[in-house]
Write an enzyme that holds these catalytic residues in place. Sequence first.
Site, short mmCIF file in Angstrom:
data_model
loop_
_atom_site.label_atom_id
_atom_site.label_comp_id
_atom_site.label_asym_id
_atom_site.label_seq_id
_atom_site.Cartn_x
_atom_site.Cartn_y
_atom_site.Cartn_z
N CYS A 112 0.81 -1.22 0.00
CA CYS A 112 0.00 0.00 0.00
C CYS A 112 0.85 1.27 0.00
O CYS A 112 0.34 2.36 -0.25
CB CYS A 112 -0.94 0.01 1.20
SG CYS A 112 -2.07 -1.37 1.19
N HIS A 253 -2.99 7.21 3.25
CA HIS A 253 -3.46 5.99 2.59
C HIS A 253 -4.87 5.69 3.10
O HIS A 253 -5.14 5.74 4.30
CB HIS A 253 -2.51 4.84 2.92
CG HIS A 253 -3.04 3.51 2.52
ND1 HIS A 253 -3.59 3.27 1.27
CD2 HIS A 253 -3.10 2.32 3.19
CE1 HIS A 253 -3.97 2.01 1.21
NE2 HIS A 253 -3.70 1.42 2.35
N ASN A 283 -10.18 0.34 0.26
CA ASN A 283 -8.71 0.37 0.24
C ASN A 283 -8.23 -0.11 -1.13
O ASN A 283 -8.38 -1.27 -1.48
CB ASN A 283 -8.19 -0.55 1.36
CG ASN A 283 -6.68 -0.60 1.44
OD1 ASN A 283 -5.98 -0.12 0.54
ND2 ASN A 283 -6.17 -1.18 2.50
N1 COA Z 1 -18.96 -8.05 9.11
C1 COA Z 1 -19.39 -8.40 10.33
N2 COA Z 1 -18.57 -8.88 11.27
C2 COA Z 1 -17.28 -8.98 10.98
C3 COA Z 1 -16.76 -8.61 9.73
C4 COA Z 1 -17.66 -8.14 8.78
N3 COA Z 1 -17.28 -7.77 7.55
N4 COA Z 1 -15.43 -8.83 9.74
C5 COA Z 1 -15.11 -9.30 10.95
N5 COA Z 1 -16.23 -9.41 11.71
C6 COA Z 1 -16.35 -9.88 13.07
C7 COA Z 1 -15.22 -10.79 13.47
O1 COA Z 1 -15.44 -12.10 13.02
C8 COA Z 1 -15.27 -10.68 14.97
O2 COA Z 1 -16.30 -11.52 15.43
P1 COA Z 1 -16.10 -12.39 16.76
O3 COA Z 1 -15.85 -11.39 17.85
O4 COA Z 1 -17.37 -13.12 16.86
O5 COA Z 1 -14.90 -13.25 16.48
C9 COA Z 1 -15.73 -9.24 15.21
O6 COA Z 1 -16.28 -8.79 13.95
C10 COA Z 1 -14.63 -8.30 15.61
O7 COA Z 1 -13.54 -8.51 14.76
P2 COA Z 1 -12.25 -7.65 14.89
O8 COA Z 1 -11.26 -8.15 13.90
O9 COA Z 1 -11.83 -7.54 16.31
O10 COA Z 1 -12.81 -6.22 14.42
P3 COA Z 1 -12.03 -4.87 14.37
O11 COA Z 1 -12.76 -3.85 15.11
O12 COA Z 1 -10.56 -5.05 14.64
O13 COA Z 1 -12.15 -4.49 12.83
C11 COA Z 1 -10.86 -4.52 10.80
C12 COA Z 1 -11.61 -5.34 11.84
C13 COA Z 1 -10.31 -5.47 9.76
C14 COA Z 1 -11.84 -3.54 10.19
C15 COA Z 1 -9.72 -3.74 11.53
O14 COA Z 1 -8.95 -4.62 12.30
C16 COA Z 1 -8.83 -3.07 10.55
O15 COA Z 1 -9.23 -2.18 9.84
N6 COA Z 1 -7.55 -3.43 10.51
C17 COA Z 1 -6.61 -2.86 9.57
C18 COA Z 1 -6.82 -3.50 8.24
C19 COA Z 1 -6.20 -2.72 7.14
O16 COA Z 1 -6.47 -1.56 7.00
N7 COA Z 1 -5.35 -3.37 6.38
C20 COA Z 1 -4.70 -2.79 5.31
C21 COA Z 1 -3.62 -1.90 5.81
S1 COA Z 1 -2.80 -1.23 4.48
#
Ligand code: COA
Length: 326
Positions: A112, A253, A283
Site C-alpha cells: 500500500c 493511505h 482500500n
Molecule cells: N462483518 C461483520 N462482522 C465482521 C466482519 C464483517 N465484515 N469482519 C469481521 N467481523 C467480526 C469478526 O469475526 C469478529 O467476530 P467475533 O468477535 O465473533 O470473532 C468481530 O467482527 C470483531 O472482529 P475484529 O477483527 O476484532 O474487528 P475490528 O474492530 O478489529 O475491525 C478490521 C476489523 C479489519 C476492520 C480492523 O482490524 C482493521 O481495519 N484493521 C486494519 C486493516 C487494514 O487496514 N489493512 C490494510 C492496511 S494497508
Amino acid sequence: MNVRIAGTGSALPGKILTNAELEKLVDTSDEWITTRTGIKERRIAAEGEYTSTFAAEAGRKALEMAGVKPEEIDFIILSTVTPDFPFPSTACIVQDMLGAVNATAFDLSAACSGFIFGLSVAEKYLRSGSAQKILVIGSETLTRIVDWNDRNTCVLFGDGAGAVVLEASDGDHSLLSTHTFSNGSYWNLLYQPGSGSRNPATNSRTIDEKLLYVTMEGNEVFKHAVRAMEEASVKALESNGLLPSDIALLIPHQANRRIIDATAKRLGVAPDRLFTNLHCYGNTSSASIPIALDEANRQGVIKPDSKLLLVAFGGGFAYGSALINW
Ligand code: COA
C-alpha cells in the site's frame, strides 16, 4: 534541481459494489462495515479490465494535465501488488498502451506504500539529472485476490489507479521530501501466501488451501499502521522544519477511517485538513493516495503554495511520507 508535480490523473472501474450488496455475499452489515472502516462502497474491475487498464487511463489523464507527450517520458514507475502478470512488468504493458517509447518502465513492490516509494525513486532520478519527466503510477485490482467468502477481508478492498507526472524544475512548487521505511519482521501479518516461489500457483495445494487470497491479522495491522503513519509524518515535518499546523491538507493511505482519524489526532492535524474518499472506493492499496491526490487537485481543494503531506502504510511492513509545496 527541484521536482514538481506537473499533472495528476486517476481511473476507476464503473462497477460499484455497495455494502448492501455485500450483505448478500457474506454475513456482514452496512452498519458493521461503516462503523469499523468508514467504507460504504468500492469499485470492482469488470471482465476485460486489468491493472494495466486503469494504470494507462490514469497515466493518460496525468500526461494530458501536464501537457506532456508520452514520448517525452523518461521513466514509468508503476507500483502494484496485483500486476497483470508476474512478468513482464505491468509498467512495460502500460508503456506500450501509452506509446511512451522512450521510457524505461518497471514495477515496484511496496504494497500500500508503493506510490510513496515510487515518488521517492523518481525524485532521486530527477534530482540527480538522470531524468527530466517521470510517470509514477499506483494501480491495483485487489478484488481479484480477495476471498469473497471471507468477511474479514472482502469488505475492505477495491480497484483503481492514480498517477502523477513528475518533472525536474527550478521553481518553488515542488516535492520537498520523501521518506521511506521498512520493517520486515512483520511481513506475515499482511500478505498473499500463494502465487510466488513458496507456494506456486502451479501447485494444487495453493488452490486447495486458498493461498492465493489476501491474508491479514487485522487488529495487529491496525495498531502498527497508526504508529508507523505517525512516525513517517513526524519525520517529514521535522526534516522540513514544519509543524502540523503548517499542513493545509493531509492525504493518508485510504485503508480505514479509524486508522486515518487516529493518525491525524496523534499528529495534531485538524479533521478539516484531512482528505478522504475511502467511503467511495475502499482500500485500493498503492492506488489510494494518487487517486485521492487527483480528486483533491481536480476539485480545487489544494491551494497553490500550500503544504501537502502524503503518508502511507502497508504490507512488509513498508511505510513512508512525502511533503509537497503545491
Ligand atoms: N462483518 C461483520 N462482522 C465482521 C466482519 C464483517 N465484515 N469482519 C469481521 N467481523 C467480526 C469478526 O469475526 C469478529 O467476530 P467475533 O468477535 O465473533 O470473532 C468481530 O467482527 C470483531 O472482529 P475484529 O477483527 O476484532 O474487528 P475490528 O474492530 O478489529 O475491525 C478490521 C476489523 C479489519 C476492520 C480492523 O482490524 C482493521 O481495519 N484493521 C486494519 C486493516 C487494514 O487496514 N489493512 C490494510 C492496511 S494497508
